[in-house]
Motif scaffolding. Structure first.
Motif, mmCIF file in Angstrom:
data_model
loop_
_atom_site.group_PDB
_atom_site.id
_atom_site.type_symbol
_atom_site.label_atom_id
_atom_site.label_comp_id
_atom_site.label_asym_id
_atom_site.label_seq_id
_atom_site.Cartn_x
_atom_site.Cartn_y
_atom_site.Cartn_z
ATOM 1 N N LEU A 49 107.767 43.237 42.988
ATOM 2 C CA LEU A 49 107.313 43.644 44.375
ATOM 3 C C LEU A 49 106.360 44.330 44.523
ATOM 4 C CD1 LEU A 49 107.998 43.053 47.569
ATOM 5 C CD2 LEU A 49 109.808 44.583 47.252
ATOM 6 N N VAL A 50 106.382 45.747 43.708
ATOM 7 C CA VAL A 50 105.366 46.715 44.031
ATOM 8 C C VAL A 50 104.788 47.248 42.659
ATOM 9 C CG1 VAL A 50 104.876 48.791 45.191
ATOM 10 C CG2 VAL A 50 106.171 47.271 46.036
ATOM 11 N N GLY A 55 104.828 52.918 37.550
ATOM 12 C CA GLY A 55 106.210 52.372 37.990
ATOM 13 C C GLY A 55 105.792 50.808 38.502
ATOM 14 N N GLN A 56 107.198 50.365 38.592
ATOM 15 C CA GLN A 56 107.021 48.857 39.448
ATOM 16 C C GLN A 56 108.748 48.739 39.838
ATOM 17 O OE1 GLN A 56 106.001 46.400 35.983
ATOM 18 N NE2 GLN A 56 108.074 45.623 36.124
ATOM 19 N N ILE A 57 108.585 48.011 41.113
ATOM 20 C CA ILE A 57 109.902 47.677 41.724
ATOM 21 C C ILE A 57 110.230 46.399 41.594
ATOM 22 C CG2 ILE A 57 111.224 47.701 43.942
ATOM 23 C CD1 ILE A 57 109.477 50.023 45.058
ATOM 24 N N ASN A 58 110.954 46.093 40.648
ATOM 25 C CA ASN A 58 111.347 44.671 40.279
ATOM 26 C C ASN A 58 112.517 44.269 41.451
ATOM 27 O OD1 ASN A 58 109.861 44.780 38.214
ATOM 28 N ND2 ASN A 58 111.231 45.271 36.854
ATOM 29 N N CYS A 59 112.459 42.973 41.794
ATOM 30 C CA CYS A 59 113.483 42.492 42.843
ATOM 31 C C CYS A 59 114.023 41.326 42.222
ATOM 32 C CB CYS A 59 112.634 42.348 44.047
ATOM 33 S SG CYS A 59 113.484 41.665 45.518
ATOM 34 N N PHE A 96 100.845 45.306 46.018
ATOM 35 C CA PHE A 96 101.971 44.547 46.100
ATOM 36 C C PHE A 96 102.011 43.129 45.807
ATOM 37 C CE2 PHE A 96 101.917 48.064 49.184
ATOM 38 C CZ PHE A 96 103.131 48.328 49.156
ATOM 39 N N HIS A 97 103.046 42.409 45.634
ATOM 40 C CA HIS A 97 103.144 40.895 45.477
ATOM 41 C C HIS A 97 102.477 40.316 46.489
ATOM 42 C CE1 HIS A 97 104.959 36.995 44.927
ATOM 43 N NE2 HIS A 97 105.132 37.378 43.288
ATOM 44 N N PRO A 98 101.888 39.131 46.200
ATOM 45 C CA PRO A 98 101.207 38.220 47.365
ATOM 46 C C PRO A 98 102.093 37.801 48.377
ATOM 47 C CG PRO A 98 100.518 37.444 45.111
ATOM 48 C CD PRO A 98 101.556 38.477 44.922
#
Length: 635
Positions: A407-408, A349-353, A380-382
């Motif tokens: 984001l993740v 999975g991934q959390i898009n923001c 996590f994103h930098p």
């Protein structure tokens, strides 16, 4: 040497192994030469060191690189090799001699230097990435001692690496983080080559539509002289579709689509110059690079005096403030319906923001459901800062970039049971006719708000041509193609929510008469291959055996292979693949509470959250036939 990522050089080769684009970075190369001089001056017994020739202080030209790459193809037996040592095949000093699968992606080549009387020098680590018909090679800056360590591995007598041993490829890679950055560079360039540069979608439950990245830049920032739709830098490229045509409920990014076309060297050169000046990758986001190239900067668009504007946010947002989060999960499963083989199911999975916030605020939130999801991998994103996580929560604070971003990313278990379970049976009643039976349960144990938006089951027959089929499913409709049967249980436009259903489909399928095709051992029997795993040799391979053939012959013996688009479905194996989409919540249990999201400095900005789940490789193996499975370790 600096610990950050630096790139010495990169090359792009076409299908004929010719270098169509290359870029060398003299600043980084100066660092490499200085390091080579230092290690040569300080090493003891330099004249007696058998590996001193591996530290090559110069880069090959394009012709030397191309020739060395072709030689590696022949030496390893395939385009990238499988990194597996084979008797009478692997040569001491080659990647396969290291006996590690990672050498499919991190390769070495022996470059012949004409300046030094034809002496060969080892060039490592070369990141190899295939996109379309092109081969991308990226050479990051590493310590010369790491190159020597790899050269030593290429000549070791034992096979494989023992766990915990220092002198192993894994230990070398852990000490060279620049390789990770080189992979990111290779993938970014590959995405630009094939036109796959669209930002991640952020799905919103609210009805009002929201513009894309360039709409935010042009319509809200207020920079004078920017049109409502900027054109890409490259002239032949058509402009992106206006955001007003986007479907309601989805926040899209208007990144320029390069499309399927010849290599655009100007676009690549502009990206490389802007994304990694002097060989140091700063921002590999093509959306930001494109926007900066197209629109420039404005003196009125200045950050607060006490804050430093990060590289990932080249413009400051102005307009209606709001934040969107979308959890997008892909579920993979292998269902066997056998007592001796356990079913496997996993979730990536991934959390898009998308944070449309003015200025340079910090956003903090807790991720919940870590225990329920049994998260195995979390990155996590930098832009994010992560503290120690608690029993079931992970606190995250980040300074959001402009536009959509991930984001993740995580790997987890499925908190629910499989959304589709049951069995698939296929038996051949004659050489050209088979009888099959499906019995499936959809969304068993799933409750609202979880909704299955569509579900399709496909039976592929890549080596047989379907003539006809007979059978009526209990629900849904059936379509046939030349090499498959598709059962649309839930068509697009309908949905299943708050209840489960049982679906059955008995029937028979008839194939056109077919004769077994046998291939000589010297030829590749894979037929047409996909871009990512194209290891087929174009030239004659009568004088060498491919590693792929060696492995496949052991598994399938005299059974004919098929195209790698269906790698598991040669004559020995039969399966059905399930495709579906579920909305309403994540299946892992990962979640974000919009009320727990805080912004500093404080501002009133609505937070919207949504989830969607799509199927990846969701396989129903034929219960009556052969099936591959992973061996369970005995503890």
């Amino acid at each position: 040497m600096p610990s950050s990522c630096s790139i010495r050089a990169l090359w792009i080769l076409n299908s004929l192994h010719g270098v169509v684009l290359s870029r060398k970075f003299p600043v980084v190369e100066k660092q490499w030469r200085a390091a080579c001089k230092t290690i040569n001056d300080t090493s003891k017994d330099a004249e007696e060191d058998p590996l001193k020739y591996t530290v090559f202080p110069f880069l090959p030209n394009d012709a030397e690189l191309s020739s060395a790459f072709v030689e590696r193809k022949k030496r390893e037996g395939s385009l990238r090799g499988y990194g597996i040592r084979v008797n009478n095949q692997s040569v001491e000093g080659s990647d396969s001699w290291v006996d590690d699968p990672i050498t499919r992606h991190i390769i070495s080549i022996n470059v012949e230097s004409k300046e030094k009387g034809g002496e060969k020098h080892l060039l490592w680590p070369l990141i190899l990435h295939l996109r379309g018909s092109y081969v991308i090679l990226v050479l990051p800056l590493v310590e010369p001692v790491h190159l020597k360590a790899y050269a030593k591995l290429c000549r070791k007598s034992d096979c494989g690496n023992a766990v915990g041993v220092d002198a192993s490829l894994s230990s070398i890679l852990l000490d060279t983080p620049s390789i990770t950055g080189a992979f990111m560079v290779a993938h970014a360039i590959g995405d630009i080559i094939v036109g796959d540069v669209v930002d991640p979608d952020v799905v919103v439950n609210a009805a009002p539509s929201v513009g894309g990245l360039l709409d935010s830049l042009t319509g809200s920032i207020g920079i004078a002289g920017i049109s409502s739709r900027a054109k890409p830098v490259a002239a032949p490229v058509a402009s992106a579709t206006p955001s007003g045509a986007a479907s309601i409920g989805t926040v899209t990014a208007d990144t320029p689509k390069l499309g399927s076309r010849p290599l655009d060297k100007d676009t690549l050169r502009n990206f490389i110059s802007s994304a990694m000046p002097f060989g140091t990758p700063l921002d590999l986001n093509y959306s930001n690079i494109f926007a900066i190239k197209a629109n420039g900067f404005s003196s009125s668009d200045l950050p607060p005096a006490d804050l430093k504007q990060p590289a990932w946010k080249p413009y400051l947002f102005k307009g209606k403030q709001r934040i969107f989060f979308t959890i997008h999960e892909t579920i993979h499963a292998a269902l066997y319906d056998r007592e001796e083989i356990s079913d496997t199911i996993s979730v990536s999975g991934q959390i898009n923001c998308r944070a449309e916030l003015e200025g340079l605020p910090d956003v903090s939130l807790p991720l919940s459901g870590l225990n329920k999801a049994h998260v195995e991998v979390l990155s996590f994103h930098p832009c994010a800062q992560v503290s120690e996580h608690g029993a079931d929560k992970q606190a995250v604070m980040f300074s959001p970039p402009l536009g959509n971003f991930v984001l993740v990313r995580y790997q987890a278990n499925c908190g629910f049971g499989p959304p589709i379970k049951g069995f698939y049976q296929l038996s051949m009643v004659s050489e050209d006719e088979g009888a099959f039976l499906f019995k499936l349960h959809l969304m068993e144990g799933y409750k609202a708000p979880l909704t299955m938006e569509f579900c399709t089951v496909t039976m592929p027959f890549p080596r047989r041509r379907v003539v006809s089929f007979d059978g009526t499913p209990s629900v849904g409709a059936v379509l046939t193609t030349e090499h498959s049967i598709e059962w649309k249980i839930i068509p697009i436009g309908r949905s299943l929510s708050g209840k489960s259903i049982e679906a059955t489909f008995p029937g028979t399928v008839r194939f056109a008469p077919w004769q077994i095709q046998r291939f000589p051992p010297s030829n590749s029997g894979f037929g047409k291959m996909g871009d990512e795993d194209s290891d087929v040799e174009i030239e004659s391979t009568s004088n060498m055996a491919n590693v792929e053939e060696f492995l496949m012959e052991k598994m399938s013996k005299d059974l004919p292979p098929v195209d790698l688009e269906e790698p598991f479905c040669w004559q020995a194996y039969r399966y059905a693949k399930v495709s579906f989409k579920i909305a309403g919540a994540s299946l892992s249990g990962m979640s974000i509470d919009p009320k727990s999201v805080s912004i500093y400095p404080a501002v009133k900005a609505p937070v919207e959250f949504s989830s969607q789940v799509t199927s990846g490789d969701y396989i129903l193996w034929n219960t009556l036939g052969k099936c591959p499975s992973a061996a369970v370790a005995q503890v």
